[in-house]
Design an enzyme around this catalytic site. Structure first.
Site, mmCIF file in Angstrom:
data_model
loop_
_atom_site.group_PDB
_atom_site.id
_atom_site.type_symbol
_atom_site.label_atom_id
_atom_site.label_comp_id
_atom_site.label_asym_id
_atom_site.label_seq_id
_atom_site.Cartn_x
_atom_site.Cartn_y
_atom_site.Cartn_z
ATOM 1 N N GLY A 107 -19.011 7.612 -0.275
ATOM 2 C CA GLY A 107 -18.115 7.822 -1.409
ATOM 3 C C GLY A 107 -18.507 6.916 -2.567
ATOM 4 O O GLY A 107 -19.637 6.419 -2.646
ATOM 5 N N LYS A 125 0.862 -1.176 0.000
ATOM 6 C CA LYS A 125 0.000 0.000 0.000
ATOM 7 C C LYS A 125 0.897 1.223 0.000
ATOM 8 O O LYS A 125 2.064 1.161 0.391
ATOM 9 C CB LYS A 125 -0.879 0.010 1.249
ATOM 10 C CG LYS A 125 -2.178 0.784 1.085
ATOM 11 C CD LYS A 125 -3.243 -0.027 0.367
ATOM 12 C CE LYS A 125 -4.581 0.703 0.379
ATOM 13 N NZ LYS A 125 -5.655 -0.086 -0.243
ATOM 14 N N GLY A 160 -20.489 6.573 5.335
ATOM 15 C CA GLY A 160 -19.577 6.912 4.243
ATOM 16 C C GLY A 160 -20.265 6.721 2.908
ATOM 17 O O GLY A 160 -20.658 5.605 2.569
#
Length: 368
Positions: A196, A94, A194
């Site tokens: 998104g 990551k 959330g």
């Protein structure tokens, strides 16, 4: 001008990397700095036993560098187990870029980051994450081939968010099957935290099935958009963790299940897209188990995105990516059964199965 110098002895006592609580025998951590573009990034490569470390690049306005390091360590570790539990020949990695994606990100910064990725010669392959876009991946692709999630117009798999959401939806249905005896979500009260790209697509699936969806987000306009587009309801309670709902779906940032929230939760199922939802896996996973709350391990049910971008590496079709993502339903039920049979939390069960696969591959590699 004076400057304070940290002595080698003092620095050693700080244990800034290997002493981090989130450090879990990571293979490599790369700090990227470029004065001209303002780039400050960290690439975490956790494990490459199964294959090259693939994981997205997150751009976030961290409070400090320690917070950024902790995040990349936790996220890269999670990618190792996500790929392993999903059966992909990939390791875990990551990256995080420190900064406000809306105010600080520039094309030059993204290009420079791509050059750092290229310098690792394929040990790390990047992709889209919070704060980065398909357009950013296309720009990175101009300087390196070690990137996935590029636009379909350029031969890539495009935005992975819809496939991620579909996997979460499959995992949520499996968790409902285990907890309630049926995977039907019509009539179920579901709180999505959330809204998104992933959260919105998940809301669409849930509303299409007839679920009563409540939304929570730090952005009022996004919540109002969910009401207008999908008929969702804005959660107005004083404490969303104490919401009287059947399913809680965290789809923003991680660690929302922590010492302050774990005993408040009334939902009987937790299934969401956010990474690292359990602040302390061993502690909070066990508390959920003791309270009779079914937790769908996040790194399992949010794996649709990596399944989608993996298609760019092994060249399977969009249809095959969807088929593999749909199988998250079966894998989730298998994890629950394994947890029950071995007196484990669902998180421990998923981690153990993933680790077994990594250990087997390590033996195979040693015998070649």
């Amino acid at each position: 001008m004076t400057s304070e110098i940290t002595t080698p002895a003092e620095l050693q006592n700080m244990n800034p990397v290997f002493g981090q609580l989130s450090f879990d025998n990571h293979e490599q951590i790369v700090f990227c700095n470029d004065k001209d573009t303002g780039l400050k990034a960290i690439i975490g490569i956790h494990n490459t036993v199964m294959g090259p470390a693939l994981g997205g690049t997150r751009m976030w306005k961290y409070n400090n560098e320690w917070e950024a390091l902790n995040d990349v360590l936790r996220l890269s570790r999670g990618m190792t187990f996500k790929s392993a539990i999903t059966g992909l020949n990939l390791g875990g990695g990551k990256a995080v870029i420190i900064g406000d994606a809306k105010a600080d990100k520039t094309p030059e910064m993204i290009t420079r980051f791509g050059e750092f990725v290229n310098s690792l010669s394929g040990k790390y392959i990047t992709a889209e994450d919070v704060g980065t876009t398909t357009e950013d991946m296309d720009r990175i692709h101009e300087v390196t081939n070690f990137v996935t999630g590029i636009s379909e117009a350029r031969g890539g798999s495009g935005n992975p968010s819809p496939v991620t959401a579909y996997g979460v939806y499959m995992g949520m249905k499996a968790a409902a099957k285990y907890q309630f005896g049926s995977d039907k979500l019509d009539g179920k009260k579901i709180l999505v935290q959330g809204t998104g790209h992933v959260g919105e697509t998940l809301i669409s699936h849930l509303r299409n099935e007839g679920a009563e969806v409540f939304v929570a987000d730090i952005h009022q306009d996004k919540m109002e958009n969910m009401v207008a587009k999908y008929g969702a309801k804005i959660y107005t309670g004083a404490d969303l963790y104490a919401a009287d709902v059947d399913i809680y779906s965290p789809c923003a940032l991680g660690a929302t299940i922590n010492d302050d929230t774990v005993y408040k939760i009334k939902a009987k199922v937790i299934a969401g897209a956010a990474n690292n939802q359990l602040a302390v896996e061993a502690v909070h996973g066990q508390i959920l188990r003791e309270r009779g709350i079914t937790y769908a391990p996040d790194f399992l049910i949010n794996a649709g995105g990596i399944i989608n971008v993996y298609a760019e590496i092994v060249k399977y079709s969009k249809e095959e990516a969807i088929r593999r993502t749909e199988n998250i339903y079966n894998t989730t039920l298998e994890i629950f059964s394994f947890a029950d049979a071995n007196n484990l939390t669902t998180q421990q069960a998923a981690m153990q199965i993933a680790q077994n696969r990594i250990d087997e591959r390590k033996k195979e590699n040693a015998n070649k």
